[in-house]
Design a protein around this motif. Structure first.
Motif, PDB file in Angstrom:
ATOM      1  N   ILE A  96       0.834  -1.205   0.000  1.00 20.67           N
ATOM      2  CA  ILE A  96       0.000   0.000   0.000  1.00 20.67           C
ATOM      3  C   ILE A  96       0.869   1.255   0.000  1.00 20.67           C
ATOM      4  O   ILE A  96       0.517   2.272  -0.608  1.00 20.67           O
ATOM      5  N   GLY A  97       2.028   1.170   0.625  1.00 22.10           N
ATOM      6  CA  GLY A  97       2.916   2.326   0.609  1.00 22.10           C
ATOM      7  C   GLY A  97       3.506   2.609  -0.761  1.00 22.10           C
ATOM      8  O   GLY A  97       3.780   3.760  -1.095  1.00 22.10           O
ATOM      9  N   ALA A  98       3.701   1.579  -1.571  1.00 20.84           N
ATOM     10  CA  ALA A  98       4.340   1.753  -2.882  1.00 20.84           C
ATOM     11  C   ALA A  98       3.346   1.990  -4.005  1.00 20.84           C
ATOM     12  O   ALA A  98       3.711   2.571  -5.040  1.00 20.84           O
ATOM     13  N   ALA A  99       2.099   1.542  -3.851  1.00 20.66           N
ATOM     14  CA  ALA A  99       1.116   1.669  -4.925  1.00 20.66           C
ATOM     15  C   ALA A  99       0.711   3.129  -5.119  1.00 20.66           C
ATOM     16  O   ALA A  99       0.594   3.899  -4.159  1.00 20.66           O
ATOM     17  N   ASP A 100       0.484   3.511  -6.384  1.00 20.72           N
ATOM     18  CA  ASP A 100       0.055   4.876  -6.688  1.00 20.72           C
ATOM     19  C   ASP A 100      -1.437   5.070  -6.457  1.00 20.72           C
ATOM     20  O   ASP A 100      -1.881   6.185  -6.171  1.00 20.72           O
ATOM     21  N   ARG A 101      -2.223   4.014  -6.605  1.00 21.46           N
ATOM     22  CA  ARG A 101      -3.646   4.024  -6.266  1.00 21.46           C
ATOM     23  C   ARG A 101      -3.977   2.675  -5.643  1.00 21.46           C
ATOM     24  O   ARG A 101      -3.409   1.640  -6.004  1.00 21.46           O
ATOM     25  N   VAL A 102      -4.935   2.682  -4.706  1.00 23.48           N
ATOM     26  CA  VAL A 102      -5.374   1.468  -4.024  1.00 23.48           C
ATOM     27  C   VAL A 102      -6.898   1.436  -4.061  1.00 23.48           C
ATOM     28  O   VAL A 102      -7.551   2.434  -3.713  1.00 23.48           O
ATOM     29  N   LEU A 103      -7.466   0.312  -4.484  1.00 21.76           N
ATOM     30  CA  LEU A 103      -8.915   0.184  -4.601  1.00 21.76           C
ATOM     31  C   LEU A 103      -9.424  -0.934  -3.701  1.00 21.76           C
ATOM     32  O   LEU A 103      -8.774  -1.969  -3.545  1.00 21.76           O
ATOM     33  N   PHE A 104     -10.629  -0.713  -3.148  1.00 23.27           N
ATOM     34  CA  PHE A 104     -11.324  -1.710  -2.341  1.00 23.27           C
ATOM     35  C   PHE A 104     -12.759  -1.817  -2.843  1.00 23.27           C
ATOM     36  O   PHE A 104     -13.288  -0.893  -3.462  1.00 23.27           O
ATOM     37  N   THR A 105     -13.405  -2.946  -2.549  1.00 24.55           N
ATOM     38  CA  THR A 105     -14.745  -3.171  -3.099  1.00 24.55           C
ATOM     39  C   THR A 105     -15.855  -2.591  -2.241  1.00 24.55           C
ATOM     40  O   THR A 105     -17.013  -2.606  -2.663  1.00 24.55           O
ATOM     41  N   SER A 106     -15.551  -2.092  -1.048  1.00 23.53           N
ATOM     42  CA  SER A 106     -16.572  -1.458  -0.220  1.00 23.53           C
ATOM     43  C   SER A 106     -15.939  -0.374   0.632  1.00 23.53           C
ATOM     44  O   SER A 106     -14.731  -0.417   0.919  1.00 23.53           O
ATOM     45  N   GLN A 107     -16.760   0.582   1.042  1.00 27.11           N
ATOM     46  CA  GLN A 107     -16.260   1.658   1.886  1.00 27.11           C
ATOM     47  C   GLN A 107     -15.808   1.119   3.235  1.00 27.11           C
ATOM     48  O   GLN A 107     -14.817   1.586   3.804  1.00 27.11           O
ATOM     49  N   ARG A 108     -16.524   0.123   3.758  1.00 29.41           N
ATOM     50  CA  ARG A 108     -16.123  -0.450   5.043  1.00 29.41           C
ATOM     51  C   ARG A 108     -14.752  -1.118   4.961  1.00 29.41           C
ATOM     52  O   ARG A 108     -13.955  -1.043   5.895  1.00 29.41           O
ATOM     53  N   THR A 109     -14.474  -1.801   3.850  1.00 29.87           N
ATOM     54  CA  THR A 109     -13.150  -2.418   3.691  1.00 29.87           C
ATOM     55  C   THR A 109     -12.071  -1.351   3.631  1.00 29.87           C
ATOM     56  O   THR A 109     -11.008  -1.484   4.253  1.00 29.87           O
ATOM     57  N   LEU A 110     -12.326  -0.294   2.877  1.00 34.94           N
ATOM     58  CA  LEU A 110     -11.353   0.790   2.785  1.00 34.94           C
ATOM     59  C   LEU A 110     -11.052   1.360   4.170  1.00 34.94           C
ATOM     60  O   LEU A 110      -9.891   1.548   4.529  1.00 34.94           O
ATOM     61  N   GLU A 111     -12.092   1.628   4.938  1.00 35.59           N
ATOM     62  CA  GLU A 111     -11.893   2.233   6.256  1.00 35.59           C
ATOM     63  C   GLU A 111     -11.175   1.277   7.200  1.00 35.59           C
ATOM     64  O   GLU A 111     -10.320   1.696   7.992  1.00 35.59           O
ATOM     65  N   LEU A 112     -11.500  -0.017   7.115  1.00 32.33           N
ATOM     66  CA  LEU A 112     -10.831  -0.998   7.962  1.00 32.33           C
ATOM     67  C   LEU A 112      -9.344  -1.051   7.669  1.00 32.33           C
ATOM     68  O   LEU A 112      -8.502  -1.025   8.580  1.00 32.33           O
ATOM     69  N   VAL A 113      -8.984  -1.160   6.401  1.00 34.34           N
ATOM     70  CA  VAL A 113      -7.588  -1.346   6.023  1.00 34.34           C
ATOM     71  C   VAL A 113      -6.780  -0.063   6.199  1.00 34.34           C
ATOM     72  O   VAL A 113      -5.670  -0.069   6.736  1.00 34.34           O
ATOM     73  N   MET A 114      -7.336   1.071   5.759  1.00 33.50           N
ATOM     74  CA  MET A 114      -6.558   2.300   5.699  1.00 33.50           C
ATOM     75  C   MET A 114      -6.495   3.047   7.022  1.00 33.50           C
ATOM     76  O   MET A 114      -5.731   4.016   7.151  1.00 33.50           O
TER      77      MET A 114
END
Length: 424
Positions: free
Chosen positions: A169-187
């Motif tokens: 995640i630190g090296a990627a220029d963009r990161v995508l998740f399939t739900s807002q809850r997943t994004l909030e959990l991971v990030m």
């Protein structure tokens, strides 16, 4: 736009990742070279796009299997705590695929890398390719990595997975998740600047590209048991049931309805299309149900599964129980919505329950799998509505949100952001 994509599971393998990512790449308005594997444990029943590799460049690298074989493999699994687990068993495949990937990138003039996990080895390979080529990189996560509650790890495995996830995640220029809850959990555990590079891209449905006869499977799928006399409605679950994703809450709730209000079930049959682990059919509740009330069809070709979804009177989502709100968006739920049918959910509160409630216009269309009385009430309400609302779905605006061309266009826009061509 020239894209080099990495997705170990690809058509025609019948896996959720091959279906969903294959669909987005098929509709992507770009020149795509796809690095993928070849895994014999999955059938070639994903037959929606016979021309997939006429539109998508194929770089197939077969997996060499595990590092050790036979007896040594068993010994290594017992004695080496991280062997064949971090982040999965595809380390040998990553090493085999690196050189061909670099050659194809150079030959195709690719402008960006796009990797899709699961498996997370796709991201680790992309990380090395970015290091060697300097290309912009978008990493797409269908599931959480180190935060996945359904992948229990030892403390050491969790620590190593968390470190690998942070590198990606630190090296990627963009990161995508399939739900807002997943994004909030991971990030949540990363710096705000990293969070600014993350976005949501949902799964997609495509109900247009499956017309025509589907090739026969070998062996032929098992036919469902004969319907009981008087059955007018069929409620289907399409997809595999295994592990914690068990139909037992359905069986237990149906047993209660049989005991309390048997007439409510006289005109309906429940059908499972796809593999159901045999151990999940050993329950007393299932064995006590009237013959023909629950039928097992077995695996069918993918195009046939789409037709069965469209022919259903209602479609059933079954998820594993969860102590916390679920972050997962099952791809099957999005396909159910694409079929424009009523959807009932045996699913914990969270992403799936929210979407089902939005589609149904009521939270009563869902019940948590560990609350059998709530599942019973949900089924009774759904059954009572079948005669009046059979074969009707929810708001068209909800369905169109997940249409494949729209999701693919959003993916292209995210890739453009990774390259630096799109607006912030």
């Amino acid at each position: 736009m020239k894209i080099f994509a990495i997705c170990y599971y690809a058509p025609p393998k019948l896996t959720p990742q091959a279906i969903q990512i294959g669909r987005q790449l098929y509709h992507l308005d770009a020149r795509v070279e796809l690095l993928h594997g070849s895994d014999p444990q999955f059938s070639d029943a994903y037959d929606q796009y016979p021309d997939f590799f006429e539109r998508i460049g194929s770089l197939c690298v077969p997996s060499p299997g595990t590092f050790f074989q036979g007896f040594l493999h068993k010994v290594a699994r017992r004695l080496l705590p991280l062997y064949n687990t971090i982040p999965d068993g595809l380390g040998p495949w990553r090493r085999r695929a690196l050189a061909p990937a670099l050659e194809r990138i150079a030959a195709s003039g690719s402008e960006a890398l796009v990797s899709f996990g699961m498996p997370m080895s796709d991201h680790l390979l992309a990380l090395e390719l970015k290091r060697r080529t300097g290309l912009p990189w978008l990493a797409h996560f269908s599931d959480p990595w180190s935060d996945n509650p359904f992948h229990p790890n030892t403390w050491l495995e969790h620590r190593v997975n968390a470190a690998l996830e942070r590198r990606v995640i630190g090296a990627a220029d963009r990161v995508l998740f399939t739900s807002q809850r997943t994004l909030e959990l991971v990030m949540a555990k990363y710096p705000p600047a990293w969070r600014a590079r993350a976005a949501v891209l949902p799964h997609a449905w495509d109900m247009d590209n499956f017309a025509g006869p589907a090739p026969a499977l070998d062996p032929a799928p098992a036919a469902p048991a004969a319907a009981r006399p008087g059955v007018r409605h069929v409620v289907r679950h399409i997809g595999a049931c295994y592990g914690a994703r068990s139909p037992e809450p359905l069986f237990a709730a149906l047993a209660r309805i049989v005991e309390r209000q048997p007439a409510a079930l006289e005109a309906v049959a429940f059908e499972f299309v796809g593999h159901v682990s045999p151990n999940l059919l050993a329950s007393d509740a299932y064995k006590a149900l009237p013959a023909g009330l629950v039928r097992m069809r077995g695996q069918v070709g993918y195009r046939e599964s789409l037709q069965l979804a469209r022919d259903s009177d209602a479609l059933l989502v079954i998820d594993a129980p969860s102590k916390l709100p679920s972050v997962f968006l099952p791809s099957k739920l999005v396909e159910y919505i694409g079929a424009r049918r009523p959807v009932w959910g045996i699913t914990p509160p969270g992403t799936s329950a929210d979407l089902i409630a939005e589609w149904a216009g009521s939270a009563d269309a869902c019940a948590a799998p560990d609350d059998i009385e709530a599942v019973t009430r949900m089924l009774r309400a759904g059954l009572a509505a079948l005669d009046g609302a059979a074969r009707q779905g929810g708001p068209e605006a909800v369905a169109e949100r997940f249409a494949a061309p729209r999701v693919a266009a959003a993916l292209k826009a995210q890739i453009a952001l990774a390259i630096g061509r799109g607006p912030a």
